[in-house]
Write an enzyme that holds these catalytic residues in place. Structure first.
Site, PDB file in Angstrom:
ATOM      1  NE  ARG A 111      -3.629   2.525   2.683  1.00 12.15           N
ATOM      2  CZ  ARG A 111      -3.310   3.396   3.634  1.00 12.15           C
ATOM      3  NH1 ARG A 111      -2.666   3.062   4.478  1.00 12.15           N
ATOM      4  NH2 ARG A 111      -4.111   4.561   3.427  1.00 12.15           N
ATOM      5  CG  ASN A 171      -5.294   3.422   8.296  1.00 14.21           C
ATOM      6  OD1 ASN A 171      -5.364   2.480   7.404  1.00 14.21           O
ATOM      7  ND2 ASN A 171      -4.925   4.803   7.909  1.00 14.21           N
TER       8      ASN A 171
HETATM    9  C1  FCB Z   1      -1.636   7.279  10.562  1.00 15.98           C
HETATM   10  C2  FCB Z   1      -1.474   7.927   9.249  1.00 15.98           C
HETATM   11  C3  FCB Z   1       0.071   7.292   8.553  1.00 15.98           C
HETATM   12  C4  FCB Z   1       1.147   7.251  10.040  1.00 15.98           C
HETATM   13  C5  FCB Z   1       0.530   6.590  11.099  1.00 15.98           C
HETATM   14  C6  FCB Z   1       1.341   6.523  12.470  1.00 15.98           C
HETATM   15  O1  FCB Z   1      -2.671   8.233  10.992  1.00 15.98           O
HETATM   16  O2  FCB Z   1      -1.907   7.431   7.976  1.00 15.98           O
HETATM   17  O3  FCB Z   1       0.455   8.297   7.698  1.00 15.98           O
HETATM   18  O4  FCB Z   1       1.517   8.648  10.306  1.00 15.98           O
HETATM   19  O5  FCB Z   1      -0.462   7.311  11.549  1.00 15.98           O
END
Ligand code: FCB
Length: 465
Positions: free
Chosen positions: A95, A310
């Site tokens: 990704r 995420n």
């Molecule tokens: C997320 C982001 C990524 C990275 C991680 C630790 O929020 O998408 O770019 O910074 O945190």
């Protein structure tokens, strides 16, 4: 060492064993993730235009140690070596994100051939190595030229984004397996426009909510446009989501948790799946609610081929704002984030229960820890345990019926961690920024061994109902 989550044998990590006592479905996609501004460098090369993060990094005090992404991991020049690392790890997918201002420097109009060629070479390089490409169009680095015209607060940016998405899909849609429109709209809206901690550094709740609306709208219009042009990639969006738990059992904290959940989770999930914004949040916003044109809600709600999530930690709500991570009693990562793998299971099951979700992919998960490179090794037991316990949490969600399709570690490489600069390291591969040398940390060795067991696993987790 803390006891393993759900008794999944995590105590063995660090003593050589690399297996979790369960196997995921054979088509489950394992990957690693990065983003353009955080790794590419080459900020002024081959016709790339400036983005809002180039500009934001110039503000005194904005970034720890005054760092910026001008060189980062020099991935722009070292991409082939970095793809080889992925082959070595045995992942199935990568990704990455496209720097919009590298391919379309002004965010509109002319395309930059050298920038497009870079992503085409990289995608072809992935395919040549047997890896799947998961392309994110917007991982926060809006072209500065569009910001100068109001950025995401302006409705015109929605249409610029759709053009950009169409251009990328026309060039690479026949080769990338997945296209993600936006990475973490909550972060761009809230940290970028309400608290001002991230680029472009604005401080207005009304602006932030308009930005969130425009991001969701541009997502929906882009999906319509890509499908209309026959794009065959799986299409989706990536949200940063957490379970929101009240700090105490008081009614006030419960109400705060409900509102925070509305702002973080339901504000994004409801329009994507139900075509409306949550009424309790609209009521709370009052005059700060976004302007919504006729048809916008219908446009936003397009079928998703996948939903990216995420996950790093839980969120805790207290009505008086007094709660502090120190009170949680949980171990913390170097970011000061609570390590809470069971929150991922809770979150995934809740999404599957409350929404008609498509296959879900954990598109980012990982941790920053104080690594030491010694004798060519990084013994990052904490990170290994973090990743293993969260993979176990995904397995648990899968076993209980959540439609899980993949998991990607954040991140392949140590990189530019936004306002934390280079001080916080999330990579499973260590980067020596002076020499650009890459070294597999123990967590990478563990992930490699774990993936090998998955490839050789005889039985898959039975999916629940
Ligand atoms: C997320 C982001 C990524 C990275 C991680 C630790 O929020 O998408 O770019 O910074 O945190």
């Amino acid at each position: 060492m803390r006891a393993g989550f759900h008794g999944l044998g995590l105590r063995r990590i660090g003593t050589g064993a690399a297996t979790l006592p369960q196997a995921f479905p054979p088509d489950f996609v394992w990957g690693v993730a990065t983003s353009a501004y955080q790794i590419e460098g080459a900020a002024d090369q081959d016709g790339r235009g400036p983005s809002i993060w180039d500009r934001f990094c110039q503000q005194p005090g904005a970034i720890a140690d005054g760092d910026d992404g001008r060189v980062a991991c020099d991935h722009y020049h070292r991409w082939a070596q970095d793809l080889d690392l992925m082959v070595d790890l045995g992942v199935a997918a990568y990704r990455f994100s496209v720097s919009w201002s590298r391919v379309q420097p002004a965010g509109a109009g002319a395309w930059n051939a050298a920038g497009m060629d870079f992503y085409e070479r990289m995608v072809d390089g992935l395919l040549a190595r047997g890896l799947k490409a998961a392309m994110t169009l917007n991982h926060w680095d809006l072209p500065q030229a569009l910001q100068d015209r109001g950025g995401w607060t302006e409705r015109d940016t929605v249409h610029r984004f759709v053009d950009y998405a169409q251009g990328m899909a026309a060039r690479l849609g026949d080769r990338v397996a997945w296209i993600t429109t936006h990475n973490e709209p909550w972060v761009m809206a809230t940290l970028g426009h309400e608290t001002g901690h991230f680029a472009p550094g604005q401080r207005s709740r009304a602006a932030a909510m308009q930005v969130a609306h425009h991001l969701l709208l541009s997502h929906g219009l882009a999906l319509q446009a890509l499908r209309a042009q026959g794009c065959r990639s799986a299409l989706g969006i990536v949200l940063n989501l957490s379970p929101v738990e009240p700090a105490t059992d008081s009614a006030a904290d419960a109400a705060q948790a409900r509102l925070d959940d509305g702002r973080l989770v339901r504000w994004y999930m409801d329009p994507l799946f139900s075509g409306c914004y949550p009424q309790d949040v609209l009521d709370w916003l009052g005059a700060d609610a976004p302007h919504v044109a006729a048809d916008d809600m219908d446009s936003m709600r397009q079928p998703l081929d996948f939903l990216g999530i995420n996950y790093y930690s839980r969120s805790v709500a207290s009505a008086d704002g007094s709660w502090n991570v120190a009170q949680g009693g949980l171990p913390l990562s170097a970011m000061g984030w609570e390590i809470y793998p069971q929150g991922l299971t809770t979150l995934l099951l809740r999404l599957a229960r409350d929404y008609a979700v498509p296959p879900m992919v954990v598109t980012e998960n990982g941790g920053a820890f104080p690594d030491q490179l010694q004798g060519g090794r990084v013994h990052d037991v904490d990170r290994t345990q973090y990743i293993a316990s969260h993979i176990a949490a995904v397995g648990e969600a899968l076993r209980l019926g959540a439609p899980m399709a993949g998991y990607m570690v954040w991140s392949l490489l140590d990189n530019f961690e936004w306002t934390s600069g280079y001080a916080k390291r999330f990579g499973i591969v260590h980067v020596d920024y002076a020499t650009q040398q890459r070294t597999l940390k123990d967590s990478a060795l563990w992930y490699r061994a774990f993936l090998k067991t998955q490839r050789e696993a005889p039985a898959a987790i039975a999916r629940g109902n």
